[in-house]
Design a protein around this motif. Structure first.
Motif, short mmCIF file in Angstrom:
data_model
loop_
_atom_site.label_atom_id
_atom_site.label_comp_id
_atom_site.label_asym_id
_atom_site.label_seq_id
_atom_site.Cartn_x
_atom_site.Cartn_y
_atom_site.Cartn_z
N LEU A 124 0.82 -1.20 0.00
CA LEU A 124 0.00 0.00 0.00
C LEU A 124 0.86 1.26 0.00
O LEU A 124 0.61 2.19 -0.76
N PHE A 125 1.90 1.27 0.81
CA PHE A 125 2.79 2.43 0.89
C PHE A 125 3.51 2.65 -0.45
O PHE A 125 3.58 3.78 -0.95
N ILE A 126 4.00 1.58 -1.04
CA ILE A 126 4.72 1.70 -2.33
C ILE A 126 3.77 2.20 -3.42
O ILE A 126 4.13 3.05 -4.23
N TYR A 127 2.53 1.69 -3.43
CA TYR A 127 1.58 2.12 -4.46
C TYR A 127 1.22 3.59 -4.31
O TYR A 127 1.17 4.33 -5.29
N ILE A 128 0.98 4.03 -3.09
CA ILE A 128 0.63 5.43 -2.86
C ILE A 128 1.76 6.35 -3.30
O ILE A 128 1.55 7.35 -3.99
N VAL A 129 2.98 6.02 -2.91
CA VAL A 129 4.13 6.86 -3.27
C VAL A 129 4.35 6.87 -4.78
O VAL A 129 4.57 7.93 -5.38
N SER A 130 4.28 5.70 -5.42
CA SER A 130 4.50 5.67 -6.87
C SER A 130 3.37 6.35 -7.63
O SER A 130 3.60 6.99 -8.65
N PHE A 131 2.14 6.24 -7.14
CA PHE A 131 1.03 6.91 -7.82
C PHE A 131 1.17 8.43 -7.69
O PHE A 131 0.93 9.16 -8.64
N LEU A 132 1.59 8.89 -6.52
CA LEU A 132 1.82 10.32 -6.35
C LEU A 132 2.97 10.81 -7.22
O LEU A 132 2.96 11.94 -7.68
N LEU A 133 3.94 9.95 -7.45
CA LEU A 133 5.06 10.31 -8.30
C LEU A 133 4.62 10.56 -9.74
O LEU A 133 5.08 11.50 -10.39
N PHE A 134 3.69 9.76 -10.23
CA PHE A 134 3.25 9.87 -11.63
C PHE A 134 1.97 10.68 -11.81
O PHE A 134 1.53 10.89 -12.94
N THR A 135 1.35 11.16 -10.75
CA THR A 135 0.12 11.93 -10.87
C THR A 135 0.25 13.20 -11.71
O THR A 135 -0.67 13.53 -12.46
N PRO A 136 1.37 13.95 -11.65
CA PRO A 136 1.46 15.12 -12.54
C PRO A 136 1.33 14.79 -14.02
O PRO A 136 0.90 15.62 -14.80
N LEU A 137 1.65 13.56 -14.39
CA LEU A 137 1.48 13.15 -15.79
C LEU A 137 0.01 13.10 -16.16
O LEU A 137 -0.39 13.53 -17.24
N SER A 138 -0.83 12.60 -15.25
CA SER A 138 -2.24 12.40 -15.60
C SER A 138 -3.10 13.63 -15.32
O SER A 138 -4.22 13.69 -15.81
N LEU A 139 -2.63 14.58 -14.56
CA LEU A 139 -3.44 15.77 -14.27
C LEU A 139 -2.93 17.00 -15.01
O LEU A 139 -2.92 18.10 -14.49
N ARG A 140 -2.54 16.82 -16.23
CA ARG A 140 -2.08 17.95 -17.04
C ARG A 140 -3.27 18.80 -17.45
O ARG A 140 -4.34 18.31 -17.71
N ARG A 141 -3.02 20.10 -17.52
CA ARG A 141 -4.04 21.03 -17.95
C ARG A 141 -3.41 22.00 -18.92
O ARG A 141 -2.22 22.27 -18.84
N PRO A 142 -4.18 22.56 -19.85
CA PRO A 142 -3.60 23.53 -20.78
C PRO A 142 -3.19 24.80 -20.05
O PRO A 142 -3.79 25.18 -19.05
N LYS A 143 -2.15 25.44 -20.55
CA LYS A 143 -1.69 26.68 -19.96
C LYS A 143 -2.64 27.80 -20.35
O LYS A 143 -3.02 27.94 -21.50
N LEU A 144 -3.00 28.59 -19.37
CA LEU A 144 -3.96 29.68 -19.60
C LEU A 144 -3.20 30.97 -19.84
O LEU A 144 -3.04 31.79 -18.96
N ILE A 145 -2.76 31.16 -21.04
CA ILE A 145 -1.99 32.36 -21.37
C ILE A 145 -2.91 33.40 -21.95
O ILE A 145 -3.79 33.17 -22.68
#
Length: 145
Positions: A124-145
């Motif tokens: 459980l600990f390894i999964y939580i840490v690794s998922f948090l590590l890769f979360t920025p990949l899946s929560l990308r948003r377009p830049k609001l320029i």
């Protein structure tokens, strides 16, 4: 030990990558379209010099502006909700189908609980840490320029 930890990290990376692909090919265009409409209406309002005219145009445009802001919020909510749903599926797979590996150096704590008298690595600990590590990949948003 290393192989089961690798499986856990691979599962979290694969799910985050699938979410990224889903976002890139499905949600991205819808989010960008909503942002462009919001910018178009805001630019239209900011270009008007007269206060009286601006208020009149604002009354006419505000339902459309609210509609696109609502769509944008809904798309971002769907993206976040899908992330949580996929996280729970991966958590189910990790907890029930991957056996916890034995630890080389037992350290009595929550990270290495004992099973059958031997210290194991907490999946459980390894999964939580690794998922948090890769979360920025899946929560990308377009830049609001």
């Amino acid at each position: 030990m290393i192989i089961s930890i690798f499986y856990i990290i691979f599962i979290s990376f694969a799910f985050n990558f699938l979410l990224y692909l889903w976002y890139k090919f499905y949600l991205y265009s819808k989010i960008v379209e909503s942002i462009e409409y919001i910018k178009k209406y805001e630019d239209r309002l900011s270009s008007i010099r007269s206060e009286k005219r601006r208020n009149k145009v604002l009354r006419n445009v505000s339902p459309y502006l609210k509609q696109y802001e609502s769509k944008l919020r809904n798309y971002i909510f769907i993206q976040s909700l899908t992330l949580i749903f996929v996280y729970m599926i991966g958590l189910f797979i990790v907890i029930y189908y991957i056996t916890p590996p034995y630890a080389y150096f037992p350290y009595p704590s929550i990270f290495t609980p004992e099973i059958n008298g031997r210290a194991t690595v907490n999946n459980l600990f390894i999964y939580i840490v690794s998922f948090l590590l890769f979360t920025p990949l899946s929560l990308r948003r377009p830049k609001l320029i």
